[in-house]
Design a protein around this motif. Structure first.
Motif, PDB file in Angstrom:
ATOM      1  N   SER A  54      31.062  19.025 -58.379  1.00 41.72           N
ATOM      2  CA  SER A  54      30.820  19.500 -57.015  1.00 41.72           C
ATOM      3  C   SER A  54      30.791  18.281 -56.098  1.00 41.72           C
ATOM      4  O   SER A  54      30.253  17.239 -56.469  1.00 41.72           O
ATOM      5  CB  SER A  54      29.497  20.262 -56.922  1.00 41.72           C
ATOM      6  OG  SER A  54      28.405  19.402 -57.211  1.00 41.72           O
ATOM      7  N   THR A  60      30.457  17.131 -51.841  1.00 37.58           N
ATOM      8  CA  THR A  60      30.224  17.427 -50.426  1.00 37.58           C
ATOM      9  C   THR A  60      30.374  16.143 -49.620  1.00 37.58           C
ATOM     10  O   THR A  60      29.874  15.090 -50.020  1.00 37.58           O
ATOM     11  CB  THR A  60      28.819  18.009 -50.213  1.00 37.58           C
ATOM     12  OG1 THR A  60      28.692  19.220 -50.955  1.00 37.58           O
ATOM     13  CG2 THR A  60      28.582  18.309 -48.741  1.00 37.58           C
ATOM     14  N   CYS A  90      42.937  18.829 -53.775  1.00 40.92           N
ATOM     15  CA  CYS A  90      42.125  19.859 -54.418  1.00 40.92           C
ATOM     16  C   CYS A  90      41.693  20.884 -53.360  1.00 40.92           C
ATOM     17  O   CYS A  90      41.579  20.539 -52.179  1.00 40.92           O
ATOM     18  CB  CYS A  90      40.891  19.243 -55.079  1.00 40.92           C
ATOM     19  SG  CYS A  90      41.265  17.964 -56.298  1.00 40.92           S
ATOM     20  N   PRO A  91      41.428  22.117 -53.760  1.00 41.63           N
ATOM     21  CA  PRO A  91      40.996  23.139 -52.783  1.00 41.63           C
ATOM     22  C   PRO A  91      39.686  22.747 -52.106  1.00 41.63           C
ATOM     23  O   PRO A  91      38.742  22.299 -52.761  1.00 41.63           O
ATOM     24  CB  PRO A  91      40.824  24.396 -53.639  1.00 41.63           C
ATOM     25  CG  PRO A  91      41.663  24.163 -54.847  1.00 41.63           C
ATOM     26  CD  PRO A  91      41.604  22.688 -55.113  1.00 41.63           C
ATOM     27  N   LEU A  92      39.628  22.939 -50.772  1.00 40.63           N
ATOM     28  CA  LEU A  92      38.451  22.594 -49.981  1.00 40.63           C
ATOM     29  C   LEU A  92      37.919  23.823 -49.255  1.00 40.63           C
ATOM     30  O   LEU A  92      38.654  24.771 -48.977  1.00 40.63           O
ATOM     31  CB  LEU A  92      38.787  21.522 -48.938  1.00 40.63           C
ATOM     32  CG  LEU A  92      39.246  20.147 -49.414  1.00 40.63           C
ATOM     33  CD1 LEU A  92      39.618  19.283 -48.214  1.00 40.63           C
ATOM     34  CD2 LEU A  92      38.174  19.460 -50.242  1.00 40.63           C
ATOM     35  N   THR A  93      36.633  23.769 -48.923  1.00 37.54           N
ATOM     36  CA  THR A  93      36.070  24.771 -48.018  1.00 37.54           C
ATOM     37  C   THR A  93      36.526  24.438 -46.603  1.00 37.54           C
ATOM     38  O   THR A  93      36.934  23.306 -46.321  1.00 37.54           O
ATOM     39  CB  THR A  93      34.538  24.756 -48.093  1.00 37.54           C
ATOM     40  OG1 THR A  93      34.074  23.453 -47.685  1.00 37.54           O
ATOM     41  CG2 THR A  93      34.055  25.059 -49.507  1.00 37.54           C
ATOM     42  N   SER A 134      33.555  20.460 -48.272  1.00 36.06           N
ATOM     43  CA  SER A 134      33.193  20.436 -49.688  1.00 36.06           C
ATOM     44  C   SER A 134      34.377  20.874 -50.534  1.00 36.06           C
ATOM     45  O   SER A 134      35.300  21.548 -50.053  1.00 36.06           O
ATOM     46  CB  SER A 134      32.003  21.367 -49.975  1.00 36.06           C
ATOM     47  OG  SER A 134      30.883  21.038 -49.199  1.00 36.06           O
ATOM     48  N   SER A 168      35.964  23.299 -53.207  1.00 38.39           N
ATOM     49  CA  SER A 168      35.721  24.696 -53.538  1.00 38.39           C
ATOM     50  C   SER A 168      34.944  24.776 -54.850  1.00 38.39           C
ATOM     51  O   SER A 168      35.152  23.948 -55.745  1.00 38.39           O
ATOM     52  CB  SER A 168      37.041  25.456 -53.657  1.00 38.39           C
ATOM     53  OG  SER A 168      37.708  25.479 -52.415  1.00 38.39           O
ATOM     54  N   HIS A 191      35.296  23.503 -59.426  1.00 33.67           N
ATOM     55  CA  HIS A 191      36.382  22.542 -59.642  1.00 33.67           C
ATOM     56  C   HIS A 191      36.222  21.846 -60.992  1.00 33.67           C
ATOM     57  O   HIS A 191      35.164  21.307 -61.303  1.00 33.67           O
ATOM     58  CB  HIS A 191      36.393  21.507 -58.521  1.00 33.67           C
ATOM     59  CG  HIS A 191      37.420  20.430 -58.711  1.00 33.67           C
ATOM     60  ND1 HIS A 191      38.755  20.626 -58.458  1.00 33.67           N
ATOM     61  CD2 HIS A 191      37.303  19.157 -59.155  1.00 33.67           C
ATOM     62  CE1 HIS A 191      39.420  19.518 -58.710  1.00 33.67           C
ATOM     63  NE2 HIS A 191      38.556  18.615 -59.136  1.00 33.67           N
TER      64      HIS A 191
END
Length: 783
Positions: A174, A176, A192-195, A210, A212, A215
């Protein structure tokens, strides 16, 4: 049958590392990182967990905190041998202890030992570090959390670092990131996938993003930050640490200066520049692998060949060049650097097109020694371009060699693919006054290489000095080593210690002075600074790390007998790690020793991993790097690809089983490691037809790429005099690049400029002047 790939406990259960949590705070160009590793001993015996992980080579590691149950242990920096002795004494007596140390061979590898973790117990360790963010070709600031730690190649073929496949990583990540920018934040991108980006201020200077959830830490995590004004000069002052005596680095204020000089030159000056270019190309077996997420699955070797073709077409007349290729041995295209002509370019291109990734290991030191043994050409400053995807075990020896020759050359480096040796690529460029580039994911190498070529062709700033205009009574001393060269539009960061600074704020100015082609230039920055007193001490630690690395280099070079002692002293004083110190923490509150035999567990890092065949480890003098379908044996500098079945249980094979290196070529699967190749790019085909002087000939192959017939192109030519057909073909080729490949302008801009320079030169001929006038409009559109 279940494979034994990936390291497991005695019960074939996942290793005790459960999760990795990372908090990143970005302030302008600086990132502060806290990584927390969560452990759990699920066995019936106490465990010593060994976690070897990659780190940004420029990072200043300054914090190491451990928690066991309700007990918190703040580790301290000690001289390395003393720290190891304290750790060994602690675990031998059954105490819980933690040891964090930097690798002796490379500054970007750390080893974390968690000792005597009782059965059923949980523990977490937090590593804190701070680093500068690298500037990309598109002006983004790059943050990278490396996950891949491949075995380091050395001639002796020793390896101690395990890894893991994507599906075998038994823990998640994780992350952030809180961002504070001096200008508005435009966007944040990642591999990489992000919020979604969340803003906390109307001017968009504060934001949060952050990863997603869920991960898998199976690749490098890369985030690119885009600011509206990423290069405005800055001066930041940080107050000294409370309670620390003035006169020491941590007791005094530290200033960080950031400049972004713009060195203006003549538009066509790069076409008349005289340089010597040496291209050092990795041909080790791993260059056959594809770039992760690369469209078309092109191999690193194919991309490098295309890039060399583009470089050879972009070089200016009058320069000299040579190409070295290396693996377990090295070769050069020419005995000495040769003048760039049509003949030498064609000879080099023919050899480039036949390049394969078939030269074994990654021994970069011998070719470098050969290159530096040859005298530089008069009035042709040497520019070294290094392309590699590999990792080496003698990093510091290589970097020291580059630094010793920095007075005679510049070194530009390119790390190809995820897992490329970050410390090697960064430090070679920094030590050689050059510029590093990293090519990962679906990125194209060519625009980054063209940016470095632009740096290499442009005049550089020398005779650099920083002058302060501040109130009397304040003494300024440099903390970081001085800058030897300045490139156009390349950020420069320096750290200074300000003594006797008691005022609540300081007003004044500081200026960067340098000389370009005998012309004195200056960049001035006025400021009114109030020292920051947030207690983070980030600037102090970044400055300390710069000074420590400089002292370590002097120790290895033997230039300063007291440098090691000063490096240890500064490391302990600042709390920043060095190659001579380590972090040690012992739980002295635990009065009862941990009972039971101690088990050691090596914990994998993301990326490739070793075979877990005990028989192979005990019997064979080699190691195996597993992938989804094959292994690579690196015994005796040979790279042979073996079927994946060799990764399975050794019970499948009779004993004694011979070393796979002695298998015949028909018993190996050499094609398993080769990426699928794409059809030739039309743009590269057009560029491939250009001559060394910048012109194109009117020929069938060019017409075919442009979608025309050769006779139709000839009929449409506005000029019929001898020699004009090449002018016409050159204009059409450049117009095609503008019309069909405009989005790749950064890649072919040197090719087009050289072509237009050649066309203009032809207009001086009387027999071409009249015909040349007919295409003047086309030329104006191109330029």
């Amino acid at each position: 049958m279940a494979t034994t790939c990936g390291l497991r406990t005695l019960k074939n259960e996942p290793v005790p590392l459960k999760s990795v949590s990372v908090e990143v705070g970005v302030q302008g160009h600086v990132a502060s990182v806290n990584s927390t590793l969560q452990y759990e001993n699920q066995e019936s015996n106490p465990v010593e967990a060994i976690f070897i992980f990659p780190m940004d080579s420029n990072a200043a590691v300054y914090r190491f905190l451990a928690r066991i149950g309700d007990v918190e242990i703040e580790a301290q920096v000690r001289e390395k041998e003393k720290a190891k002795e304290e750790y060994d004494d602690a675990i031998s007596s059954g105490q819980e202890a933690f040891l964090l140390e930097e690798s002796d061979e490379s500054s970007d590898v750390f080893r974390l030992s968690v000792g005597s973790l009782p059965p059923g117990q949980t523990a977490s360790v937090t590593v804190g570090y701070v680093s500068e963010l690298a500037v990309q070709a598109d002006h983004a600031l790059r943050f990278c959390l490396p996950a891949v730690l491949n075995p380091r190649y050395t001639p002796s073929l020793t390896a101690e670092v395990p890894g893991a496949q994507a599906g075998d990583v038994p823990y998640t990540l994780s992350l952030t990131m809180d961002i504070y920018s001096p200008s508005s934040i435009q966007s944040v991108e990642s591999n990489c996938p992000l919020t979604p980006l969340e803003f906390f201020s109307q001017d968009k200077t504060q934001a949060k993003v952050s990863l997603s959830p869920g991960h898998q830490f199976d690749r490098d995590v890369e985030l690119l930050l885009y600011y509206s004004e990423p290069h405005q000069p800055m001066a930041i002052l940080e107050a000294g640490q409370p309670g620390v005596q003035s006169g020491s680095l941590m007791g005094d204020a530290v200033a960080m200066l950031s400049f972004y000089p713009e060195i203006k030159t003549e538009k066509s000056s790069h076409m008349t520049s005289s340089r010597e270019f040496i291209f050092l190309v990795d041909r080790s077996r791993s260059m056959n692998r594809p770039l992760r997420q690369s469209s078309g699955k092109q191999s690193c070797m194919k991309i490098t060949r295309d890039t060399l073709l583009l470089l050879l077409k972009s070089l200016p007349l009058g320069c000299y060049f040579n190409i070295y290729e290396f693996g377990s041995h090295y070769e050069s295209f020419f005995l000495e650097s040769v003048e760039y002509t049509q003949t030498t370019m064609q000879t080099a291109l023919k050899k480039v097109k036949s390049m394969k990734a078939d030269m074994g290991g990654t021994e970069i030191l011998p070719p470098l020694q050969n290159i530096y043994s040859k005298p530089c050409l008069p009035s042709h400053p040497r520019q070294l371009f290094v392309f590699t995807d590999g990792l080496v075990g003698n990093t510091k020896e290589i970097i020291d060699l580059v630094q010793r020759h920095a007075h005679s050359h510049r070194c530009f480096t390119f790390g190809i693919g995820e897992g490329a040796h970050f410390a090697l690529v960064n430090s070679m460029a920094e030590g050689g006054s050059g510029h590093p580039q990293f090519i990962t994911g679906s990125e194209r190498m060519q625009p980054k290489v063209m940016q470095s070529l632009q740096f290499a062709l442009q005049p550089v700033g020398r005779d650099i000095a920083i002058k302060w205009n501040i109130p009397a009574g304040i003494t300024v001393n440099p903390v970081s080593p001085p800058v030897n060269m300045l490139f156009n539009l390349q950020r420069v960061i320096q750290y200074f210690q300000l003594t006797d600074q008691n005022a609540s704020n300081i007003s004044g100015s500081v200026s960067l002075h340098y000389t370009v082609e005998d012309k004195a230039l200056e960049n001035k920055l006025s400021f009114s600074m109030k020292p920051k007193t947030d207690g983070s001490m980030l600037l102090h630690r970044l400055g300390a790390r710069k000074a420590i690395v400089d002292l370590e280099g002097k120790v290895r070079a033997g230039d300063d007998k007291s440098a090691r002692e000063r490096a240890v002293e500064l490391s302990i004083q600042s709390g920043v790690s060095s190659s001579y110190t380590a972090f040690i923490g012992v739980n002295k509150e635990n009065k009862e020793p941990v009972q039971g035999p101690l088990q050691r567990r090596n914990i994998p890092v993301g990326g490739s991993h070793m075979c877990n065949s005990k028989y192979f480890f005990e019997v064979l003098p080699t190691f195996f790097l597993c992938s989804h379908t094959f292994c690579i044996c690196t015994h005796d500098s040979a790279y042979l690809v073996l079927p994946a079945v060799f990764c399975a249980s050794p019970s499948l094979f009779p004993r004694p089983f011979p070393c796979p290196c002695f298998l015949t070529p028909t018993q190996t699967n050499l094609d398993a490691f080769t990426a699928e190749e794409e059809p030739e790019d039309p743009m590269m085909e057009v560029i491939g037809l250009q001559r060394a002087d910048g012109s194109w000939d009117l020929q069938k192959s060019l017409a075919s790429i442009l979608g025309k017939r050769e006779e139709d192109m000839a009929k449409a030519s506005p000029g019929k005099v001898m020699g004009f057909s090449s002018v016409w073909a050159t204009v059409l080729a450049v117009l095609w690049l503008h019309g069909h490949k405009a989005e790749f302008r950064d890649e072919w801009q040197f090719v087009a400029t050289k072509a237009m320079t050649w066309v203009r030169a032809q207009s001086g001929r009387g027999d071409l002047f009249h015909s040349f006038a007919h295409v003047r409009i086309s030329l104006q559109q191109v330029v």
